[in-house]
Design an enzyme around this catalytic site. Structure first.
Site, mmCIF file in Angstrom:
data_model
loop_
_atom_site.group_PDB
_atom_site.id
_atom_site.type_symbol
_atom_site.label_atom_id
_atom_site.label_comp_id
_atom_site.label_asym_id
_atom_site.label_seq_id
_atom_site.Cartn_x
_atom_site.Cartn_y
_atom_site.Cartn_z
ATOM 1 N N HIS A 1 -8.586 -11.236 4.334
ATOM 2 C CA HIS A 1 -9.078 -11.802 3.070
ATOM 3 C C HIS A 1 -10.313 -11.012 2.647
ATOM 4 C CE1 HIS A 1 -9.642 -14.468 -0.164
ATOM 5 N NE2 HIS A 1 -9.937 -15.595 0.445
ATOM 6 N N HIS B 1 -1.167 -5.950 -3.074
ATOM 7 C CA HIS B 1 -1.729 -7.282 -3.281
ATOM 8 C C HIS B 1 -0.591 -8.286 -3.349
ATOM 9 C CE1 HIS B 1 -3.821 -10.600 -5.402
ATOM 10 N NE2 HIS B 1 -4.879 -10.141 -4.783
ATOM 11 N N ASP C 1 -10.499 -4.116 -3.112
ATOM 12 C CA ASP C 1 -11.174 -3.650 -1.905
ATOM 13 C C ASP C 1 -11.217 -2.129 -1.810
ATOM 14 O OD1 ASP C 1 -11.689 -6.272 -0.771
ATOM 15 O OD2 ASP C 1 -9.532 -6.394 -0.416
#
Length: 452
Positions: free
Chosen positions: A279, A330, A388
């Site tokens: 996460h 994702h 990210d």
């Protein structure tokens, strides 16, 4: 934690016993139609509720199948691109305005925004002796664990922690949003002092500064930062403030809230969820992966060499041998993650000034080449870079240490968690969240101790 030889032998035996008695056949999950990870067979999420707070769009359904589309992140009906364009065009910081929007459900008027910002500023400081008693007396090598403990500790500093009226919950949420940056900054200072043998620097927040500015002021020894750094950090905070009710940490907050527990317990659970590398901790894994790439690819501009190393990562021959390309893909987004698109655009200007444009272009090469390398191996899934991929690089350019990457995420997401708690609490007909698990243990009799 270390074990003496007797304890080590005991634990080895207990682990062996556990493995022997706790095997679940992987076929059971298909046999009982278990939706692992609360996801449907086609990858879509199981619908667990409705929300007005945010929407995440990454595909559409046509003829019963998922079709890729450019990603969208929508806060209270407003596209994140429009929101960011709105406050950046007026040369303003946007996080406080975004927090108001997510909590209240509408953009603030100038007077409402002024009053909201004034309330946050008045509550930036931690309670008297909080840092000494709750942070310095029990420092942690991990800032996220200290943040979770700090959030729980606020219960003891709240005169009416079990008063769950809307006014009390809303006030409590706003104070928590205001104080989280200071917990993170002081927890990091304690970690550096007690675990890294560094000098201890504790800075108080300054009046008149935005949350992004105050965080940079508080976390840096010399209190120095540039206006561009503060604007970029504010942008990161806006992008991380919320991501719909289906993400793991927001759902964790809702699960605990549905039991009727206090705000601090629910938010601490969300912090614990975000810490995980699957996460919020993913940006640290991205940075670790790129360190491997930078150390082993001689010519960063050589696309064939970069692609060859990506292949080694996928084949578990390099990096952490996981076979994963961190920062790519994702659960919802397909063609693009809007947060990554925005960060990449704003990062370029700072990369040019910092002399890190070559490194940014390496990130972009990995983003572009990974789908091609995966397709050559027969993997046809549509995927793109997620947030990210670039958030850690942006923090790196600002000189923010990796230990703060995930805490920064948590600091930003505090608004989204509080918004979801309020919605879960005050939506009529709310029920405790309780999914079912299929029991597969066979029936067996109790055997007297002397006969075992």
């Amino acid at each position: 934690m270390s074990f003496d030889p007797i304890s080590a032998s005991l634990m080895e035996g207990l682990c062996e016993e556990y493995r022997k008695n706790n095997y679940i056949d992987p076929d059971d999950f298909a046999r009982y139609e278990v939706k692992r990870g609360l996801r449907n067979p086609d990858g879509t999420g199981v619908v667990a509720g409705v929300t007005q707070i945010a929407n995440v769009r990454g595909y559409y359904i046509q003829d019963g199948e998922r079709q890729p589309m450019p990603g969208q992140l929508i806060y209270r009906g407003i596209d994140i691109d429009q929101l960011i364009q709105g406050f950046t065009a007026e040369d303003r910081f946007g996080y406080a305005e975004t927090a108001y929007l997510l909590l209240m459900g509408a953009l603030p008027t100038p007077e409402q925004l002024h009053n909201f910002e004034a309330f946050l500023e008045a509550n930036h400081d931690l309670p008297p002796m909080f840092t000494e008693d709750m942070i310095l007396k029990a420092p942690s090598p991990d800032v996220m664990n200290k943040l979770s403990r700090g959030v729980l500790a606020f219960y003891s500093y709240d005169d009416t922690p079990e008063d769950m009226t809307l006014s009390s919950e809303l006030r409590r949420a706003m104070i928590l949003i205001a104080r989280t940056p200071q917990i993170v900054a002081h927890a990091y200072a304690a970690k550096k002092h007690y675990y890294d043998n560094d000098s201890l620097y504790l800075h108080r927040p300054q009046p008149g500064l935005s949350m992004a500015e105050n965080f940079l002021w508080s976390v840096r020894h010399d209190n120095q930062f540039t206006p561009e750094e503060a604007r970029l950090l504010d942008l990161c905070m806006v992008l991380h403030a919320e991501h719909g009710g289906g993400n793991n940490s927001a759902f964790s907050c809702r699960v605990l809230t549905s039991t009727g527990t206090d705000l601090y317990s629910a938010i601490a659970a969300a912090v614990g969820s975000l810490k995980g590398p699957k996460h919020g901790g993913a940006n640290k894994k991205v940075m670790e992966m790129f360190q491997h790439i930078e150390d082993n690819v001689k010519d960063w501009a050589d696309q064939e060499e970069v692609a060859a190393y990506i292949g080694k990562l996928l084949d578990r021959e390099a990096g952490d041998r996981s076979g994963l390309i961190y920062g790519m893909g994702h659960a919802v987004y397909t063609l693009s993650d809007p947060r990554a698109v925005i960060l990449r655009k704003f990062a370029r200007g700072l990369a040019e000034k910092k002399g890190m444009l070559e490194e940014l272009e390496l990130y972009e090469s990995v983003e572009r080449l990974t789908p091609q390398v995966m397709a050559a191996r027969g993997q046809k899934k549509v995927l793109s870079a997620n947030v990210d991929m670039f958030s850690g690089f942006v923090y790196k350019m600002m000189g923010i240490p990796e230990e703060l990457y995930t805490p920064l995420f948590a600091m930003s997401r505090m608004t989204g968690w509080c918004a979801h708690r309020l919605e879960e609490m005050f939506t009529p007909g709310a029920r405790i969240i309780r999914p079912a698990y299929k029991a597969v243990a066979p029936s067996r009799p109790f055997i007297p101790l002397e006969k075992r």
